[in-house]
Motif scaffolding. Structure first.
Motif, PDB file in Angstrom:
ATOM      1  N   THR A  80       0.877  -1.270  -0.125  1.00  0.00           N
ATOM      2  CA  THR A  80      -0.031  -0.019   0.032  1.00  0.00           C
ATOM      3  C   THR A  80       0.954   1.530   0.027  1.00  0.00           C
ATOM      4  N   GLY A  81       1.833   1.444   0.822  1.00  0.00           N
ATOM      5  CA  GLY A  81       2.725   2.467   1.078  1.00  0.00           C
ATOM      6  C   GLY A  81       3.510   2.925  -0.281  1.00  0.00           C
ATOM      7  N   GLU A  82       3.799   1.822  -1.024  1.00  0.00           N
ATOM      8  CA  GLU A  82       4.704   2.088  -2.116  1.00  0.00           C
ATOM      9  C   GLU A  82       4.066   2.712  -3.061  1.00  0.00           C
ATOM     10  N   ARG A  83       2.415   2.697  -3.290  1.00  0.00           N
ATOM     11  CA  ARG A  83       1.771   3.110  -4.223  1.00  0.00           C
ATOM     12  C   ARG A  83       1.182   4.580  -3.709  1.00  0.00           C
ATOM     13  N   LEU A  84       1.082   4.715  -2.787  1.00  0.00           N
ATOM     14  CA  LEU A  84       0.742   6.128  -2.026  1.00  0.00           C
ATOM     15  C   LEU A  84       1.417   7.393  -2.696  1.00  0.00           C
ATOM     16  N   ARG A  85       0.644   8.564  -2.963  1.00  0.00           N
ATOM     17  CA  ARG A  85       1.041   9.719  -3.394  1.00  0.00           C
ATOM     18  C   ARG A  85       0.765  10.605  -2.551  1.00  0.00           C
ATOM     19  N   PHE A  86      -0.239  10.541  -1.574  1.00  0.00           N
ATOM     20  CA  PHE A  86      -0.491  11.387  -0.432  1.00  0.00           C
ATOM     21  C   PHE A  86      -0.885  10.926   0.805  1.00  0.00           C
ATOM     22  N   LEU A  87      -0.109  11.335   1.586  1.00  0.00           N
ATOM     23  CA  LEU A  87      -0.267  10.893   3.121  1.00  0.00           C
ATOM     24  C   LEU A  87      -0.419  11.946   4.197  1.00  0.00           C
ATOM     25  N   MET A  88      -1.188  11.854   5.028  1.00  0.00           N
ATOM     26  CA  MET A  88      -1.239  12.801   6.191  1.00  0.00           C
ATOM     27  C   MET A  88      -1.518  12.039   7.432  1.00  0.00           C
ATOM     28  N   ILE A  89      -0.815  11.834   8.293  1.00  0.00           N
ATOM     29  CA  ILE A  89      -0.935  11.148   9.654  1.00  0.00           C
ATOM     30  C   ILE A  89      -0.809  12.356  10.721  1.00  0.00           C
ATOM     31  N   HIS A  90      -1.486  11.967  11.968  1.00  0.00           N
ATOM     32  CA  HIS A  90      -1.200  12.794  13.091  1.00  0.00           C
ATOM     33  C   HIS A  90      -1.228  11.975  14.431  1.00  0.00           C
TER      34      HIS A  90
END
Length: 421
Positions: free
Chosen positions: A276-286
């Motif tokens: 999953t992470g390898e395909r992500l282009r946008f990530l927001m975490i808190h």
């Protein structure tokens, strides 16, 4: 082109080119509520929208051309209060003009005593009739208690709500006993959904699996929701492991509830599930571990982490990054940021947004450290710099609409964890 002609009474009649009419009406039309925090439910801001919309309808009386365009704008976004009798009239209108509708916003909060109300079954039956008359509906937002819409006590034929063309679904509120019914409704929309947003849920029925895979899901947003990492993985996996929705997911937002366990959960299993992470282009975490998450996401173009932290995330930022939003705490000491932005790792970075906690004056402090060195480093690197200040979210945030919305959610977390009942 002549702007007008004289009619037989001698008065001037102005002719507006038809292609300009939509722009005029869009400028005059009311703006529907969006991302409504808890206080907006209490003061019933949707009533003001309905009042403004009724006034806007008067433009349909100008001429046939204006009537056509007014109808398209008027029916584009529909506000539906809980058990309001007006849904019967809306259902009748949509049988003829439902092809104009794209968005429906449903409030399940109890209406005032003076309102003319339907019983629950009749309301849900009328709502189902509205959906069946909206072949091009793209987005549904439901605010409040999901039990009222997806409750077990409703007849089987009512509450199915086949969202056959739905691309975006936003659920804001609470889930009680209706978890299985909600999952089934979500399952019927699953093949078409591109965006799924869940907000303020303190529980989520992850013990029930979706009957259909979220095969087109590109954006998953979890606001202030009690996070079960295995449950989210099950949601992405669906019933068919070969058709995992993680294969197309490109945007992931995780803002845990303040009721979340301490320490915060490790989302690495989610990011490594089916790459999953390898395909992500946008990530927001808190309030999650930024460094561990970034290690799983080598192709990010946007990363948002406005949590207060002293962690040095800059060595973990991927070279593909184009937009970065961070807390001002990450700029101290400033030398590590200056080193990053002048390095090869930041060669693709175009935009930086810095979230200040509560002092708007700091946004304009050009003579105090560490902001002088940060400003100069961004200028030398050709990176645009934006200060995000609570209460002044519109300031310089052109092109950062998605970030501004999420930043506002983070700032209101103390209120955001309350259940909507």
């Amino acid at each position: 082109m002549s702007l007008g002609t004289h009619n037989r009474h001698g008065s001037l009649t102005v002719h507006i080119p038809p292609e300009l009419v939509p722009s005029i009406l869009q400028h005059l039309s009311p703006t529907p509520p969006s991302l409504l925090p808890r206080p907006k439910f209490i003061d019933r801001s949707w009533q003001q929208y309905r009042h403004d919309l009724r006034a806007f309808i008067q433009f349909a009386l100008v001429c046939r051309t204006w009537c056509t365009f007014t109808r398209e704008i008027m029916l584009h976004t529909l506000i539906v209060p809980w058990r309001d009798e007006s849904i019967l009239q809306l259902c009748s209108i949509l049988r003829k003009f439902g092809s104009h509708s794209r968005i429906m916003i449903i409030f399940t909060m109890d209406a005032g005593d003076s309102a003319r109300l339907l019983n629950r079954n009749n309301f849900c039956a009328a709502l189902d009739g509205c959906f069946s008359s909206m072949p091009q509906i793209a987005k549904v937002e439901i605010y409040g208690a999901m039990d009222k819409i997806f409750g077990h006590s409703l007849p089987t034929k009512v509450g199915r709500f086949d969202f056959l063309s739905l691309r975006s679904l936003k659920l804001v509120g609470s889930v009680g006993r209706s978890g299985k019914s909600l999952i089934h409704a979500l399952g019927r929309a699953a093949p078409f959904l591109e965006t799924l947003e869940i907000m303020y849920f303190e529980t989520w029925p992850f013990d029930h699996s979706l009957p259909t895979s979220l095969g087109k899901l590109r954006s998953l947003i979890l606001h202030c929701t009690y996070l079960s990492v295995p449950g989210v993985i099950d949601l992405l996996r669906g019933p068919d492991e070969d058709a995992s929705s993680a294969q197309v997911l490109q945007k992931l937002v995780i803002i845990p509830s303040r009721l979340q366990s301490i320490p915060p959960p490790d989302i690495t299993p989610l990011l490594t599930f089916d790459s999953t992470g390898e395909r992500l282009r946008f990530l927001m975490i808190h309030m999650l571990d930024p460094c561990r998450s970034l290690e799983c996401c080598p192709a990010l173009e946007t990363f948002i982490y406005v949590s207060p932290t002293t962690s040095n995330i800059f060595p973990f930022l991927p070279r593909t990054l184009r937009r970065l939003a961070i807390s001002a705490m990450l700029l101290s000491p400033s030398d590590r940021f200056v080193a990053y932005i002048s390095s090869e790792n930041a060669r693709n970075l175009l935009h930086l947004a810095v979230a200040l906690k509560d002092d708007a004056d700091l946004a304009f402090a050009t003579t105090s450290e560490p902001f002088v060195s940060v400003t100069e480093a961004c200028k030398d690197a050709g990176v645009s710099l934006t200060w995000m200040v609570p209460g002044m979210l519109g300031l310089g945030l052109e092109g950062w609409d998605d970030v501004a919305e999420l930043f506002q959610t983070v700032q209101s977390l103390p209120r955001g964890r309350l259940k909507i009942v």
